[in-house]
Write an enzyme that holds these catalytic residues in place. Structure first.
Site: not given
Ligand code: F6R
Length: 241
Positions: A67, A135, A137, A142
Site C-alpha cells: 500500500d 482497527n 485494517h 479499512e
Molecule cells: C503497512 C500496512 C498497515 C500496517 C498496520 C500495522 O504497509 O499495510 O496495514 O501493516 O497498520 O502497522 P505496524 O506494523 O506499524 O504496527
C-alpha cells in the site's frame, strides 16, 4: 488457518524470515506482496541476512508493495515506498523491473491502481505478508472496505490517520491511500498475518475468534484457504482458545 505463537518479537521475526526463504527455495520465481510498518521490520532484516548468507537465488522473485499514502513522496522516509526500498530492495539489489510500488505522488491515482492491478493479474501473488492495524485494517483496507477489487483507493480511517503519524518526523495530512485490496489478499496462494506486542492483543483476538465481518477487515483471513497468523505471546494474550 494456522495460529503460530512465538515467545517474543525476535523469534517471530526469525520465523517469518524463514518462511520467506523457504518460499523462494520451493519457488524461485515467487511473487511476494509485502507490508511496510514496524511489525515486519526485523523479519525483513533477517530475510536479507539469510538470503545473502545462504546464497539463495532471488533474482527471479517479484515484489509488490502492499500500500501507499496518497500525496506522500516516494522519497519521504515515512512512505511505504521508502520503507521497502531501504529495508529490502536496496540491500538485496532487486532489479527495478521486479518491483511494483505505488507512487504516492502520481497525478492519477486511479491509473496507478490500474497499473498495479494489471501486474497482479499477470503475475498472481504467491506469498502476501500483512500486518494489522489497531482497527483491524489489512493494508489500507479499512473497516467497511470493499472486497471486489484487486487494488483500490481508500479514504483512511481516523485511527489510521492518527496512528500513521508514527512513521513521519513531522505531522502529516494522511487522508487517502492506495492498497492491494482484500480480493487480492484472499486470492494470494499463501497469506501471513503478523503481529507483536500487547497493544495488538485485542484486535488479534477479534481477528481469530470474532465473527467474520467487514467492520473488522482482518477477520476475512478466516476465509483464506492457506493462511497463518504469526504472533508473539504478547499479541496472543487475549485469545480465549
Ligand atoms: C503497512 C500496512 C498497515 C500496517 C498496520 C500495522 O504497509 O499495510 O496495514 O501493516 O497498520 O502497522 P505496524 O506494523 O506499524 O504496527
Amino acid at each position: 488457518m494456522d495460529i503460530l505463537k512465538y515467545k517474543n518479537y525476535d523469534a517471530l521475526s526469525e520465523a517469518v524470515a524463514l518462511q520467506m526463504v523457504n518460499q523462494i527455495i520451493s519457488k524461485p520465481d515467487t511473487v511476494f506482496c509485502l507490508a511496510s510498518g514496524n511489525t515486519p521490520l526485523k523479519a525483513y532484516e533477517y530475510f536479507v541476512e539469510k538470503v545473502k548468507k545462504e546464497t539463495i537465488d532471488y533474482s527471479r522473485c517479484v515484489f509488490f508493495g502492499l500500500d501507499e499514502w496518497i500525496g506522500i513522496s516516494p522519497d519521504d522516509t515515512g512512505s511505504c515506498h521508502y520503507f521497502l526500498t531501504k529495508n529490502v530492495f536496496e540491500p538485496l539489489g532487486i532489479a527495478n523491473e521486479n518491483i511494483y510500488l505505488f507512487d504516492g505522488l502520481s497525478k492519477n491515482p486511479e491509473a496507478e491502481c490500474d497499473r498495479i492491478s494489471r501486474a497482479i493479474e499477470k503475475n498472481g501473488i504467491d506469498l502476501i505478508i500483512v500486518g494489522i492495524g489497531m482497527n483491524g485494517h489489512i493494508g489500507f483496507n479499512e473497516p467497511g472496505a470493499l472486497i471486489g477489487n484487486n487494488v483500490q483507493i481508500v479514504a483512511l480511517d481516523s485511527v489510521t490517520q492518527t496512528v500513521g503519524q508514527k512513521y513521519f518526523d513531522k505531522p502529516m495530512l494522511l487522508k487517502k491511500g492506495m492498497t492491494i485490496a482484500l480480493r487480492s489478499f484472499l486470492d494470494a496462494k499463501k497469506a501471513l498475518l503478523i503481529a507483536n506486542g500487547s497493544k495488538k492483543a485485542s484486535i488479534i483476538q477479534q481477528t481469530i475468534e470474532g465473527e467474520i465481518s467487514i467492520t473488522v477487515p482482518s477477520t476475512i483471513i478466516q476465509l483464506h484457504k492457506n493462511a497463518s497468523v504469526m504472533i508473539d505471546y504478547e499479541a496472543a494474550a487475549c485469545l480465549i482458545n
